[in-house]
Scaffold this active site. Structure first.
Site, PDB file in Angstrom:
ATOM      1  N   LYS A  50       2.455 -15.351   2.583  1.00 36.07           N
ATOM      2  CA  LYS A  50       2.165 -16.241   1.644  1.00 36.07           C
ATOM      3  C   LYS A  50       3.625 -16.752   0.875  1.00 36.07           C
ATOM      4  CE  LYS A  50      -0.752 -18.190  -1.249  1.00 36.07           C
ATOM      5  NZ  LYS A  50      -1.151 -19.417  -1.019  1.00 36.07           N
ATOM      6  N   ASP A  73     -11.237  -7.522   8.156  1.00 38.90           N
ATOM      7  CA  ASP A  73     -12.791  -7.422   7.908  1.00 38.90           C
ATOM      8  C   ASP A  73     -13.310  -8.762   8.108  1.00 38.90           C
ATOM      9  OD1 ASP A  73     -12.757  -4.771   7.166  1.00 38.90           O
ATOM     10  OD2 ASP A  73     -13.974  -5.039   5.297  1.00 38.90           O
ATOM     11  N   TYR A 100       0.908  -1.168   0.089  1.00 43.77           N
ATOM     12  CA  TYR A 100       0.004   0.109   0.017  1.00 43.77           C
ATOM     13  C   TYR A 100       0.865   1.277   0.017  1.00 43.77           C
ATOM     14  CZ  TYR A 100      -4.319  -2.780   1.007  1.00 43.77           C
ATOM     15  OH  TYR A 100      -5.335  -3.743   1.098  1.00 43.77           O
ATOM     16  N   ASP A 148      -5.532  -6.081   6.194  1.00 44.17           N
ATOM     17  CA  ASP A 148      -6.616  -5.281   5.390  1.00 44.17           C
ATOM     18  C   ASP A 148      -7.975  -6.257   5.656  1.00 44.17           C
ATOM     19  OD1 ASP A 148      -8.512  -3.151   4.659  1.00 44.17           O
ATOM     20  OD2 ASP A 148      -7.399  -2.986   2.782  1.00 44.17           O
ATOM     21  N   ASP A 198      -4.231 -17.851   3.039  1.00 39.77           N
ATOM     22  CA  ASP A 198      -5.433 -18.618   2.580  1.00 39.77           C
ATOM     23  C   ASP A 198      -5.901 -19.575   3.660  1.00 39.77           C
ATOM     24  OD1 ASP A 198      -3.082 -19.855   1.955  1.00 39.77           O
ATOM     25  OD2 ASP A 198      -3.721 -20.717   0.192  1.00 39.77           O
TER      26      ASP A 198
END
Ligand code: ATP
Length: 344
Positions: free
Chosen positions: A183, A244, A132, A240, A216
């Protein structure tokens, strides 16, 4: 006496921040509060987004910043929000995005058969680098040969400080497990750095169980067995998304609070929800996320008993249905706050 900088902001921001301040005035009347007129109104009035001296004051004069929400349809570029939020985040180097995910009433958990004790974890999301930062570029834009590159930044300093902050928090708050998520099987350079730094830091916290999950798998496990998580540390993008998911597990954005921290130096607290222009000015916004955020701020200031009182009062209101409409109640923003104050 600790000083709090208050930025009510846009939309429902001022409505819910007012409610959080009522709770603070009851529980911590010694806190000194200064309001800052920043947000869409100010920008439309005189073009000011974020004066540099205000950012500097946030870092030097105030124990914490308490922010409502930013975003207004009259400012489609959202330039004011970017300057205020990202300006504070980068200039004050608020490298931790701290997101507790705690279910206060089992009825609001979308996963069946989960009790309140099953959802109680915190996420440490890296807040200043990763994917980001805007580093990258476009080549042959708008043509069939277009190339768009978004680069992920992982510095040893950045990775180390977020991982260490997660372990330090776990030790200080009696949390038993820290799970790092990346990952590394597909992103072999940056996430290999995360792996190495995590192993080094974990060795310094032998009493804390350190584990690792690819993101994942983490997403799947969070839904299947949220009870297996205590502290999660991850990068900016994955954090992020995962936070949520966490907000959904705890009952939605009306109940989610967050802190942007540079521990010991500067802090900015805000409810996770946005400015919700569709319901602004109607007096129906749910103030609980803002109130829980105020409680979290008290905890950060060392007043953990008061933080826990806020949480218990909110929980009592949820359990007795004394809540706003979107949670199935009938109360207005102010009435929902009065219910919390009565429970306190
Ligand atoms: P952003 O783009 O910053 O996320 P937003 O307001 O568009 O801001 P959210 O905050 O995610 O997005 O809110 C989405 C919708 O959820 C809102 O439009 C509103 O209807 C509802 N909502 C959000 N916060 C609250 C709240 N505190 N009380 C009641 N409803 C809310």
């Amino acid at each position: 006496m600790p000083k709090i900088a208050v930025v009510p902001g846009d939309g429902i921001g001022p409505e819910v921040i007012e409610q959080g301040l009522r709770v603070l005035a009851t529980l911590a009347p010694d806190l000194e509060v200064e309001h800052f007129d920043l947000g869409a109104e100010r920008y439309l009035r005189d073009g000011t987004t974020m004066p540099p001296d205000v950012t500097a004051r946030f870092g030097s004069e105030f124990a914490a910043v308490y922010l409502g929400a930013l975003g207004d349809p009259r400012v489609p570029s959202n330039v004011h929000a970017k300057d205020i939020l990202l300006g504070s985040r980068f200039q004050l180097d608020l490298f931790v995005n701290f997101r507790p995910c705690k279910l206060l009433d089992a009825r609001y958990c979308p996963v069946k058969d989960k009790s309140e004790a099953d959802v109680d974890f915190v996420v440490f999301r890296e807040n200043t680098e990763g994917l980001y930062t805007g580093v990258g570029g476009q080549f042959k834009r708008g043509t069939p040969d277009e190339v768009a590159i978004e680069q992920e930044i992982n510095t040893r300093k950045g990775v180390e400080r977020i991982i260490r902050a997660a372990f330090a928090y776990a030790r200080e708050h009696g949390r038993k497990r820290v799970c790092m998520s990346d990952k590394a099987n597909a992103m072999r350079h940056g996430h290999d750095l995360w792996q190495r730094v995590f192993r080094e830091a974990a060795a310094e916290y032998p009493e804390i169980q350190a584990s690792h999950l690819y993101v994942d798998v983490l997403a799947m496990r969070l839904v299947q067995s949220p009870e297996s998580f205590d502290v999660i540390v991850t990068n900016n993008l994955f954090g992020d998304i995962i936070t949520d998911l966490g907000a959904a597990l705890q009952g939605g954005i009306g109940l989610a609070s967050s802190g942007n921290l540079n521990p010991g130096k500067a802090a900015l607290f805000e409810p996770v929800h946005g400015s919700a222009p569709d319901i602004a000015g109607k007096g129906i916004a749910n103030p609980l996320a803002s109130i829980l955020t105020a409680g979290m701020m008290l905890g950060y200031l060392g007043r953990r008993d008061e933080e826990s009182r806020v949480e218990k009062a909110v929980q009592a209101c949820l359990k007795s249905g004394r809540v706003t409409r979107e949670l199935g109640g009938t109360l207005s923003t102010r009435e929902a706050t009065e219910a919390v104050l009565a429970a306190l």
